[in-house]
Design a protein around this motif. Structure first.
Motif, PDB file in Angstrom:
ATOM      1  N   ILE A 320       0.842  -1.199   0.000  1.00 53.16           N
ATOM      2  CA  ILE A 320       0.000   0.000   0.000  1.00 53.16           C
ATOM      3  C   ILE A 320       0.877   1.249   0.000  1.00 53.16           C
ATOM      4  O   ILE A 320       0.670   2.176  -0.794  1.00 53.16           O
ATOM      5  N   ALA A 321       1.864   1.275   0.893  1.00 50.44           N
ATOM      6  CA  ALA A 321       2.761   2.431   0.961  1.00 50.44           C
ATOM      7  C   ALA A 321       3.519   2.614  -0.344  1.00 50.44           C
ATOM      8  O   ALA A 321       3.717   3.746  -0.815  1.00 50.44           O
ATOM      9  N   ALA A 322       3.938   1.502  -0.961  1.00 49.95           N
ATOM     10  CA  ALA A 322       4.727   1.587  -2.192  1.00 49.95           C
ATOM     11  C   ALA A 322       3.924   2.135  -3.358  1.00 49.95           C
ATOM     12  O   ALA A 322       4.415   2.977  -4.128  1.00 49.95           O
ATOM     13  N   VAL A 323       2.690   1.664  -3.503  1.00 53.61           N
ATOM     14  CA  VAL A 323       1.897   2.124  -4.650  1.00 53.61           C
ATOM     15  C   VAL A 323       1.578   3.607  -4.524  1.00 53.61           C
ATOM     16  O   VAL A 323       1.458   4.321  -5.528  1.00 53.61           O
ATOM     17  N   LEU A 324       1.474   4.104  -3.290  1.00 51.48           N
ATOM     18  CA  LEU A 324       1.204   5.524  -3.087  1.00 51.48           C
ATOM     19  C   LEU A 324       2.466   6.367  -3.236  1.00 51.48           C
ATOM     20  O   LEU A 324       2.420   7.472  -3.780  1.00 51.48           O
ATOM     21  N   ALA A 325       3.598   5.845  -2.769  1.00 47.88           N
ATOM     22  CA  ALA A 325       4.839   6.627  -2.795  1.00 47.88           C
ATOM     23  C   ALA A 325       5.546   6.574  -4.140  1.00 47.88           C
ATOM     24  O   ALA A 325       6.194   7.546  -4.551  1.00 47.88           O
ATOM     25  N   LYS A 326       5.437   5.441  -4.862  1.00 49.64           N
ATOM     26  CA  LYS A 326       6.250   5.224  -6.060  1.00 49.64           C
ATOM     27  C   LYS A 326       5.510   5.414  -7.374  1.00 49.64           C
ATOM     28  O   LYS A 326       6.128   5.376  -8.438  1.00 49.64           O
ATOM     29  N   THR A 327       4.187   5.574  -7.307  1.00 50.33           N
ATOM     30  CA  THR A 327       3.421   5.753  -8.529  1.00 50.33           C
ATOM     31  C   THR A 327       2.489   6.951  -8.381  1.00 50.33           C
ATOM     32  O   THR A 327       2.253   7.438  -7.268  1.00 50.33           O
ATOM     33  N   ASP A 328       1.972   7.421  -9.507  1.00 53.26           N
ATOM     34  CA  ASP A 328       0.975   8.487  -9.469  1.00 53.26           C
ATOM     35  C   ASP A 328      -0.423   7.944  -9.702  1.00 53.26           C
ATOM     36  O   ASP A 328      -1.356   8.692  -9.986  1.00 53.26           O
ATOM     37  N   LEU A 329      -0.576   6.628  -9.561  1.00 49.79           N
ATOM     38  CA  LEU A 329      -1.874   5.992  -9.743  1.00 49.79           C
ATOM     39  C   LEU A 329      -2.772   6.327  -8.561  1.00 49.79           C
ATOM     40  O   LEU A 329      -2.432   6.027  -7.413  1.00 49.79           O
ATOM     41  N   ARG A 330      -3.926   6.930  -8.836  1.00 49.91           N
ATOM     42  CA  ARG A 330      -4.849   7.331  -7.783  1.00 49.91           C
ATOM     43  C   ARG A 330      -6.287   7.146  -8.274  1.00 49.91           C
ATOM     44  O   ARG A 330      -6.595   7.451  -9.431  1.00 49.91           O
TER      45      ARG A 330
END
Length: 351
Positions: A320-330
């Protein structure tokens, strides 16, 4: 191989859209760590209420009793009053299975903008522990003289020594494992019987947990401090009503209620515990495929920890932390355009 039997209750609205991503994550992390899941799905919902006159069957608790845990999507939909949907499903499960502790972790992730300028990722990481089965949400009371000018309604709060003490002990023990700090929410300057009783029991349990530095705050001041200085908190313990309000406020401080998880725990494990995102059924976006699955996935991580798989739970929260920190996918609630599926696929990739 260990196999856990999980009851899935998608419920209403986006509940049916966020549980499948959580299930995919559970299966993926379970395969990595050498355990598996069996699922039984129940169609208990407002749709069932409209069709059959009840949110769940009379033997609903018996059907859930042998499960290892319950994963719930959301409850509530237009046309069915909230007190009907909640008291027909969620609250009977909480009370019938003695899920007297509600746990809501609050964390500001890197990559999510909090509405607070001072909400720095990594600095805000606390837990609201809410008494979950008594307090202000009792069933004692009634209505009199309905429809007349002198109509009245009476609702009684119920605080028992057993009920308050057990949730306080859970909160103090959690604080001892975390940062060693606890704040109790009260309003004993205005509520003359129940909250002074609560305060007395906090002081009593505090003496039994000398390793924890504790204090108390009146609920109005505490709500203000959640906004003004949220980084100061570690564990906050509160009654049913106060905990309900504070945890939703804290989720907003973290950036979106769409990512907020919750656990309804029976700490003695006599009955299954229940895990759920707190975002509600969101009927305005239901069926559009844009619901944020993070609340359900984080709830599934809490379930993994409860089932004895803390490393697997850490993998999920790390993803969860990685997808928020490493991508701009929202997803749209976080200001993006990603679909539920897009977001889930990326999280699984990083997992």
């Amino acid at each position: 191989m260990t196999n856990h039997h999980i009851a899935l209750i998608p419920g209403d609205g986006i509940g049916a859209e966020v549980l499948p991503p959580a299930r995919r994550v559970l299966d993926a992390v379970g395969a990595r760590h050498g355990f598996g899941f069996t699922y039984t799905t129940y169609d208990w919902s407002c749709e069932r209420y409209a069709r059959e006159g009840a949110m769940m069957p009379q033997n609903g608790l018996d059907l859930l009793r042998d499960k290892d845990a319950i994963l719930l999507g959301a409850v509530g939909y237009p046309g069915v009053p909230d007190h009907v949907s909640l008291w027909g499903l969620l609250i009977p499960i909480r009370r019938g299975f003695r899920q007297y502790v509600n746990v809501r972790p609050i964390r500001v992730f890197e990559g999510i903008d909090s509405p607070l300028r001072t909400a720095t990722p990594g600095e805000i990481d606390f837990v609201v522990v809410r008494e979950n089965v008594e307090g202000e949400y009792s069933e004692i009371g009634g209505r009199l003289n309905r429809g007349f000018p002198d109509e009245l309604a009476v609702q009684e709060s119920v605080f028992t020594r057993t009920g308050v003490t057990r949730v306080l002990d859970y909160a103090f023990e959690l604080a001892a494992r975390r940062g060693g700090r606890l704040i109790s929410a009260t309003k004993s300057n205005g509520i003359v019987h129940t909250l002074p009783f609560w305060d007395e029991l906090v002081a009593e349990r505090g003496r039994s947990h000398p390793e924890v530095d504790w204090d108390q705050e009146h609920i109005d001041a505490l709500a203000a401090k959640f906004v003004l200085d949220p980084a100061r908190f570690d564990v906050v313990v509160a009654s049913n009503l106060f905990g309900d309000i504070l945890s939703d406020l804290a989720a907003a401080v973290a950036g979106s209620i769409g990512i907020a998880p919750a656990a309804n725990l029976n700490p003695e494990r006599e009955f299954p515990s229940m895990f759920e995102p707190v975002h509600g059924s969101a009927p305005d976006i239901a069926g559009r495929g844009i619901a944020n699955p993070l609340g359900a996935i984080w709830s599934a991580a809490m379930m993994l920890d409860h089932l004895g798989h803390p490393e697997a739970a850490g993998d999920v929260t790390g993803a969860i932390a990685a997808v928020l920190a490493k991508t701009d996918l929202r997803t749209p609630d976080l200001g993006g355009t990603a679909t539920t599926t897009d977001f889930t696929e990326k999280l699984l990739e990083l997992l």
